[in-house]
Design a protein around this motif. Structure first.
Motif, mmCIF file in Angstrom:
data_model
loop_
_atom_site.group_PDB
_atom_site.id
_atom_site.type_symbol
_atom_site.label_atom_id
_atom_site.label_comp_id
_atom_site.label_asym_id
_atom_site.label_seq_id
_atom_site.Cartn_x
_atom_site.Cartn_y
_atom_site.Cartn_z
ATOM 1 N N THR A 50 0.862 -1.170 0.000
ATOM 2 C CA THR A 50 0.000 0.000 0.000
ATOM 3 C C THR A 50 0.902 1.224 0.000
ATOM 4 N N HIS A 51 0.566 2.233 -0.809
ATOM 5 C CA HIS A 51 1.469 3.373 -0.872
ATOM 6 C C HIS A 51 0.715 4.695 -0.933
ATOM 7 N N VAL A 52 1.333 5.699 -0.319
ATOM 8 C CA VAL A 52 0.781 7.042 -0.218
ATOM 9 C C VAL A 52 1.702 7.984 -0.975
ATOM 10 N N VAL A 53 1.126 8.801 -1.848
ATOM 11 C CA VAL A 53 1.887 9.762 -2.637
ATOM 12 C C VAL A 53 1.502 11.162 -2.173
ATOM 13 N N VAL A 54 2.472 11.928 -1.716
ATOM 14 C CA VAL A 54 2.223 13.299 -1.275
ATOM 15 C C VAL A 54 2.378 14.223 -2.478
ATOM 16 N N HIS A 55 1.440 15.162 -2.610
ATOM 17 C CA HIS A 55 1.424 16.015 -3.803
ATOM 18 C C HIS A 55 0.968 17.425 -3.410
ATOM 19 N N HIS A 56 1.156 18.361 -4.324
ATOM 20 C CA HIS A 56 0.774 19.753 -4.090
ATOM 21 C C HIS A 56 -0.604 20.041 -4.674
ATOM 22 N N SER A 57 -1.271 21.035 -4.099
ATOM 23 C CA SER A 57 -2.519 21.525 -4.679
ATOM 24 C C SER A 57 -2.219 22.726 -5.560
ATOM 25 N N ARG A 58 -3.146 23.025 -6.455
ATOM 26 C CA ARG A 58 -2.974 24.167 -7.348
ATOM 27 C C ARG A 58 -3.296 25.470 -6.611
ATOM 28 N N LYS A 59 -2.863 26.591 -7.156
ATOM 29 C CA LYS A 59 -3.159 27.884 -6.560
ATOM 30 C C LYS A 59 -4.662 28.121 -6.596
ATOM 31 N N PRO A 60 -5.283 28.442 -5.458
ATOM 32 C CA PRO A 60 -6.743 28.592 -5.432
ATOM 33 C C PRO A 60 -7.184 29.885 -6.111
ATOM 34 N N PRO A 61 -8.428 29.925 -6.576
ATOM 35 C CA PRO A 61 -8.936 31.167 -7.168
ATOM 36 C C PRO A 61 -9.086 32.251 -6.098
ATOM 37 N N ALA A 62 -9.081 33.496 -6.522
ATOM 38 C CA ALA A 62 -9.216 34.618 -5.599
ATOM 39 C C ALA A 62 -10.496 34.484 -4.779
ATOM 40 N N GLY A 63 -10.357 34.687 -3.480
ATOM 41 C CA GLY A 63 -11.493 34.590 -2.581
ATOM 42 C C GLY A 63 -11.740 33.200 -2.042
ATOM 43 N N ALA A 64 -11.013 32.202 -2.559
ATOM 44 C CA ALA A 64 -11.209 30.813 -2.103
ATOM 45 C C ALA A 64 -9.927 30.243 -1.510
ATOM 46 N N GLU A 65 -9.086 31.117 -0.977
ATOM 47 C CA GLU A 65 -7.777 30.689 -0.471
ATOM 48 C C GLU A 65 -7.891 29.661 0.655
ATOM 49 N N HIS A 66 -8.969 29.721 1.430
ATOM 50 C CA HIS A 66 -9.121 28.804 2.566
ATOM 51 C C HIS A 66 -10.276 27.819 2.358
ATOM 52 N N ALA A 67 -10.775 27.751 1.138
ATOM 53 C CA ALA A 67 -11.841 26.793 0.834
ATOM 54 C C ALA A 67 -11.236 25.478 0.370
ATOM 55 N N ASN A 68 -11.808 24.374 0.818
ATOM 56 C CA ASN A 68 -11.347 23.060 0.371
ATOM 57 C C ASN A 68 -12.177 22.652 -0.842
ATOM 58 N N LEU A 69 -11.573 22.717 -2.006
ATOM 59 C CA LEU A 69 -12.265 22.406 -3.260
ATOM 60 C C LEU A 69 -12.156 20.939 -3.631
ATOM 61 N N GLY A 70 -11.662 20.119 -2.705
ATOM 62 C CA GLY A 70 -11.573 18.688 -2.947
ATOM 63 C C GLY A 70 -10.605 18.349 -4.056
ATOM 64 N N THR A 71 -10.940 17.342 -4.839
ATOM 65 C CA THR A 71 -10.014 16.885 -5.883
ATOM 66 C C THR A 71 -9.783 17.945 -6.967
ATOM 67 N N ALA A 72 -10.693 18.912 -7.082
ATOM 68 C CA ALA A 72 -10.505 19.984 -8.066
ATOM 69 C C ALA A 72 -9.297 20.850 -7.724
ATOM 70 N N SER A 73 -8.839 20.779 -6.480
ATOM 71 C CA SER A 73 -7.698 21.596 -6.061
ATOM 72 C C SER A 73 -6.358 20.919 -6.311
ATOM 73 N N ILE A 74 -6.365 19.651 -6.705
ATOM 74 C CA ILE A 74 -5.111 18.920 -6.893
ATOM 75 C C ILE A 74 -4.407 19.407 -8.153
ATOM 76 N N ARG A 75 -3.142 19.733 -8.003
ATOM 77 C CA ARG A 75 -2.384 20.333 -9.094
ATOM 78 C C ARG A 75 -2.081 19.328 -10.198
ATOM 79 N N GLY A 76 -2.128 19.819 -11.449
ATOM 80 C CA GLY A 76 -1.701 18.998 -12.566
ATOM 81 C C GLY A 76 -2.838 18.353 -13.335
ATOM 82 N N ALA A 77 -2.496 17.319 -14.088
ATOM 83 C CA ALA A 77 -3.418 16.662 -15.006
ATOM 84 C C ALA A 77 -4.559 15.960 -14.271
ATOM 85 N N SER A 78 -5.708 15.869 -14.945
ATOM 86 C CA SER A 78 -6.862 15.195 -14.342
ATOM 87 C C SER A 78 -6.615 13.703 -14.159
ATOM 88 N N SER A 79 -5.687 13.124 -14.927
ATOM 89 C CA SER A 79 -5.391 11.699 -14.804
ATOM 90 C C SER A 79 -4.783 11.363 -13.441
#
Length: 261
Positions: free
Chosen positions: A199-228
């Protein structure tokens, strides 16, 4: 659970224009397909091989994503220590202690040691982790799409007998375009191959949030990079530092296997 079954083996006479050899091949394929289905049904009756009961299944690929300094490494470390000790992570209890490896590519070894000591609670409380928690601090980056580089790490994981592996961080595991769907799918598949049955865990960065949503958790939409990236993993946890009073963090989990406590 046992199953009874019978096989139908067509002859050439049953299949117009089909030779005896082809008929035998079709019959063998039908029998093989039936065996595979029966084995699958038998497998369904077996207990689920949980790593954390109702949360993570053995062999899963899990992602923890968050902004810089959001605490994603701390969260990954807490998960790794819970796996090593057979302890609890959030609502979920580890099914059993697992030999755990944390591949630390970001934090210097001295500061990493301080983090681990703080999480463990000092030397006096370290006995429950002894012989089951290990960290690898000599790899600062690796191209997992390079077969030789991947094999070297895979051999260390296999020979060490590690059952739970944390890879921190994804951006140091490849040298390609993070926004390329095909490339990132290959990277995550390569990590699966590298970790084998662990079992393995991969640590990754989130993308820069849109203005006004800096502290909102946008779920998987916030994960940086390709949708794959999201499509490939079995579970994705997104961590955000909250603003204002109350809880300091927001954690969202998207997964195939989670059973709510």
């Amino acid at each position: 659970m046992s199953f009874s079954k019978s096989h139908y083996s067509p002859s050439a006479a049953d299949l117009i224009g089909v030779s005896d050899a082809d008929a035998r091949a079709i019959a063998e394929h039908q029998q093989s397909t039936e065996n595979e289905l029966m084995a699958l049904l038998a497998k369904a009756s077996e207990p689920t091989p949980w790593v954390f009961d109702g949360f993570i299944v053995r062999g899963d690929q899990v992602m923890i994503a968050g902004a810089p300094k959001a605490g994603k490494t701390w969260l990954a470390l807490q998960l790794a220590l819970a796996a090593a000790s057979g302890g609890r992570f959030l609502h979920w209890k580890a099914a059993e202690p697992l030999k755990t490896l944390y591949i630390n590519m970001e934090v210097g070894e001295h500061m990493w040691a301080k983090r681990v000591a703080l999480q463990v609670g000092g030397v006096d409380r370290a006995l429950s982790y002894a012989g089951r928690f290990y960290s690898m601090n000599d790899v600062r980056s690796v191209d997992v799409l390079d077969p030789e580089a991947r094999k070297q790490l895979a051999d260390r994981i296999r020979k060490g007998g590690y059952e739970f592996v944390v890879i921190d961080v994804l951006s140091r595991c490849h040298y390609g375009d993070e926004n390329d769907n095909g490339h990132m799918k290959q990277v995550l598949l390569a990590l699966r191959v590298m970790c084998g049955d662990a079992t393995h865990v991969v640590v990754h960065h989130s993308r820069k949030p849109p203005a006004g949503a800096e502290h909102a958790n946008l779920g998987t939409a916030s994960i940086r990079g390709a949708s794959s990236i999201v499509g490939e993993v079995d579970m994705a946890m997104t961590l955000v530092v909250r603003a204002g009073q109350g809880a300091r963090y927001s954690l969202q989990i998207a997964a195939r296997n989670v059973q709510e406590p």
